[in-house]
Design a protein around this motif. Structure first.
Motif, PDB file in Angstrom:
ATOM      1  N   ASP A 164       0.823  -1.215   0.000  1.00 41.63           N
ATOM      2  CA  ASP A 164       0.000   0.000   0.000  1.00 41.63           C
ATOM      3  C   ASP A 164       0.855   1.263   0.000  1.00 41.63           C
ATOM      4  O   ASP A 164       0.446   2.299  -0.549  1.00 41.63           O
ATOM      5  N   HIS A 165       2.042   1.184   0.597  1.00 37.24           N
ATOM      6  CA  HIS A 165       2.896   2.367   0.721  1.00 37.24           C
ATOM      7  C   HIS A 165       3.347   2.905  -0.632  1.00 37.24           C
ATOM      8  O   HIS A 165       3.702   4.083  -0.748  1.00 37.24           O
ATOM      9  N   ALA A 166       3.320   2.067  -1.649  1.00 39.10           N
ATOM     10  CA  ALA A 166       3.696   2.526  -2.995  1.00 39.10           C
ATOM     11  C   ALA A 166       2.767   3.631  -3.484  1.00 39.10           C
ATOM     12  O   ALA A 166       3.143   4.423  -4.350  1.00 39.10           O
ATOM     13  N   ASP A 167       1.559   3.692  -2.933  1.00 36.42           N
ATOM     14  CA  ASP A 167       0.583   4.707  -3.325  1.00 36.42           C
ATOM     15  C   ASP A 167       0.403   5.778  -2.254  1.00 36.42           C
ATOM     16  O   ASP A 167      -0.569   6.546  -2.290  1.00 36.42           O
ATOM     17  N   ASP A 168       1.335   5.821  -1.306  1.00 39.06           N
ATOM     18  CA  ASP A 168       1.294   6.868  -0.281  1.00 39.06           C
ATOM     19  C   ASP A 168       1.382   8.238  -0.962  1.00 39.06           C
ATOM     20  O   ASP A 168       2.105   8.428  -1.944  1.00 39.06           O
ATOM     21  N   ASP A 169       0.654   9.199  -0.440  1.00 36.80           N
ATOM     22  CA  ASP A 169       0.574  10.514  -1.065  1.00 36.80           C
ATOM     23  C   ASP A 169       1.936  11.195  -1.183  1.00 36.80           C
ATOM     24  O   ASP A 169       2.236  11.847  -2.182  1.00 36.80           O
ATOM     25  N   LEU A 170       2.771  11.035  -0.169  1.00 37.63           N
ATOM     26  CA  LEU A 170       4.086  11.666  -0.199  1.00 37.63           C
ATOM     27  C   LEU A 170       5.018  10.926  -1.164  1.00 37.63           C
ATOM     28  O   LEU A 170       5.879  11.534  -1.802  1.00 37.63           O
ATOM     29  N   VAL A 171       4.853   9.619  -1.288  1.00 38.04           N
ATOM     30  CA  VAL A 171       5.614   8.850  -2.279  1.00 38.04           C
ATOM     31  C   VAL A 171       5.237   9.315  -3.684  1.00 38.04           C
ATOM     32  O   VAL A 171       6.102   9.546  -4.542  1.00 38.04           O
ATOM     33  N   LEU A 172       3.957   9.472  -3.918  1.00 39.27           N
ATOM     34  CA  LEU A 172       3.479   9.903  -5.235  1.00 39.27           C
ATOM     35  C   LEU A 172       4.011  11.281  -5.620  1.00 39.27           C
ATOM     36  O   LEU A 172       4.181  11.569  -6.807  1.00 39.27           O
ATOM     37  N   TRP A 173       4.293  12.119  -4.615  1.00 35.85           N
ATOM     38  CA  TRP A 173       4.844  13.439  -4.906  1.00 35.85           C
ATOM     39  C   TRP A 173       6.125  13.333  -5.733  1.00 35.85           C
ATOM     40  O   TRP A 173       6.419  14.202  -6.555  1.00 35.85           O
ATOM     41  N   GLY A 174       6.901  12.264  -5.540  1.00 30.74           N
ATOM     42  CA  GLY A 174       8.164  12.097  -6.255  1.00 30.74           C
ATOM     43  C   GLY A 174       8.030  12.173  -7.761  1.00 30.74           C
ATOM     44  O   GLY A 174       9.002  12.471  -8.461  1.00 30.74           O
ATOM     45  N   TRP A 175       6.836  11.920  -8.274  1.00 25.15           N
ATOM     46  CA  TRP A 175       6.604  11.990  -9.718  1.00 25.15           C
ATOM     47  C   TRP A 175       5.937  13.307 -10.122  1.00 25.15           C
ATOM     48  O   TRP A 175       5.628  13.506 -11.286  1.00 25.15           O
ATOM     49  N   GLU A 190       5.662   1.752 -13.361  1.00 26.88           N
ATOM     50  CA  GLU A 190       6.763   0.788 -13.467  1.00 26.88           C
ATOM     51  C   GLU A 190       7.370   0.495 -12.100  1.00 26.88           C
ATOM     52  O   GLU A 190       7.698  -0.652 -11.785  1.00 26.88           O
ATOM     53  N   PHE A 191       7.508   1.547 -11.299  1.00 24.64           N
ATOM     54  CA  PHE A 191       8.047   1.356  -9.945  1.00 24.64           C
ATOM     55  C   PHE A 191       7.137   0.459  -9.116  1.00 24.64           C
ATOM     56  O   PHE A 191       7.603  -0.477  -8.456  1.00 24.64           O
ATOM     57  N   LYS A 192       5.850   0.729  -9.151  1.00 23.00           N
ATOM     58  CA  LYS A 192       4.898  -0.055  -8.359  1.00 23.00           C
ATOM     59  C   LYS A 192       4.894  -1.517  -8.785  1.00 23.00           C
ATOM     60  O   LYS A 192       4.847  -2.428  -7.938  1.00 23.00           O
ATOM     61  N   GLU A 193       4.949  -1.761 -10.079  1.00 19.41           N
ATOM     62  CA  GLU A 193       4.991  -3.143 -10.579  1.00 19.41           C
ATOM     63  C   GLU A 193       6.239  -3.860 -10.082  1.00 19.41           C
ATOM     64  O   GLU A 193       6.172  -5.016  -9.640  1.00 19.41           O
ATOM     65  N   ALA A 194       7.387  -3.181 -10.140  1.00 21.89           N
ATOM     66  CA  ALA A 194       8.641  -3.782  -9.659  1.00 21.89           C
ATOM     67  C   ALA A 194       8.597  -3.999  -8.151  1.00 21.89           C
ATOM     68  O   ALA A 194       9.055  -5.028  -7.643  1.00 21.89           O
ATOM     69  N   TRP A 195       8.039  -3.036  -7.435  1.00 21.37           N
ATOM     70  CA  TRP A 195       7.926  -3.105  -5.971  1.00 21.37           C
ATOM     71  C   TRP A 195       7.108  -4.327  -5.550  1.00 21.37           C
ATOM     72  O   TRP A 195       7.524  -5.108  -4.690  1.00 21.37           O
ATOM     73  N   ILE A 196       5.948  -4.504  -6.167  1.00 28.20           N
ATOM     74  CA  ILE A 196       5.079  -5.629  -5.828  1.00 28.20           C
ATOM     75  C   ILE A 196       5.705  -6.956  -6.260  1.00 28.20           C
ATOM     76  O   ILE A 196       5.624  -7.957  -5.544  1.00 28.20           O
ATOM     77  N   THR A 197       6.346  -6.972  -7.427  1.00 29.98           N
ATOM     78  CA  THR A 197       7.017  -8.192  -7.897  1.00 29.98           C
ATOM     79  C   THR A 197       8.113  -8.604  -6.922  1.00 29.98           C
ATOM     80  O   THR A 197       8.248  -9.788  -6.583  1.00 29.98           O
TER      81      THR A 197
END
Length: 206
Positions: A164-175, A190-197
């Motif tokens: 779930d942290h991959a979609d954290d609001d502050l994480v999303l700010w990075g993009w 792409e990051f989220k897919e790699a993170w979950i994999t």
């Protein structure tokens, strides 16, 4: 006599059929999902090669300035694409939001300030707290991978919380870091897919 043999044979057949049904029910690795009419995996196998390959992509993002700058080794945040010490040397503070009158929100508002290289913003702008610093700066891929899945170092996050942290609001700010700042080397998708994999295949450390 024939009747006895027939009854015995039928009894044996019934037992064998019962055993076959039980074995079939427990040995399958997939189950049919009637809602989407496709086979969905029930028991996923850990894959160290796939996991490590995925983490190499994750690591490239976490080592970008957009992530490292808020995960410094010291108590002063970093800034800029060269990750230099933050101007005015603000301090982490116990809760990660600064100390005394020098709070992060003094300059970092709820959204990015208009203009190039102006203060970025988010409603929850902060560093990790003093008791859970989550340092990225200077960490090898192996060190960071082990740290990320250690509840004693990652904010007590389990597998679900990490995903779930991959979609954290502050994480999303990075993009969406504002004008004048480079983006991470991968898209968020792409990051989220790699993170979950990485996580679902065993979260192996390189």
């Amino acid at each position: 006599m024939r009747s006895y043999r027939l009854v015995t044979a039928l009894s044996v057949l019934a037992i064998l059929m019962t055993l076959m049904v039980k074995i079939s029910a427990h040995s399958g690795s997939a189950a049919f999902d009637p809602k989407d009419k496709k086979v969905s995996t029930v028991h996923s196998k850990k894959d160290s090669v796939k996991s490590v390959e995925a983490f190499s992509k994750v690591y490239s993002v976490l080592m970008s300035p957009r992530c490292v700058n808020c995960h410094p080794a010291g108590d002063v945040p970093l800034q800029g694409d060269d990750s230099h010490l933050h101007a005015m040397l603000p301090q982490r503070g116990k809760d990660g939001k600064g100390i005394l009158t020098m709070k992060c929100t003094n300059c970092h508002q709820s959204e990015n300030t208009l203009g190039t290289h102006t203060p970025p913003g988010n409603p929850n702008w902060h560093l990790p707290p003093a008791d859970m610093k989550m340092v990225f700066e200077g960490k090898s891929a192996r060190e960071l991978a082990k740290q990320l899945v250690d509840p004693a170092q990652n904010g007590h996050k389990d597998m679900k919380a990490l995903i779930d942290h991959a979609d954290d609001d502050l994480v999303l700010w990075g993009w969406e870091p504002g004008d004048g700042r480079t983006l991470p080397p991968l898209s968020h998708k792409e990051f989220k897919e790699a993170w979950i994999t990485w996580l679902k295949n065993g979260a192996y450390a390189p």
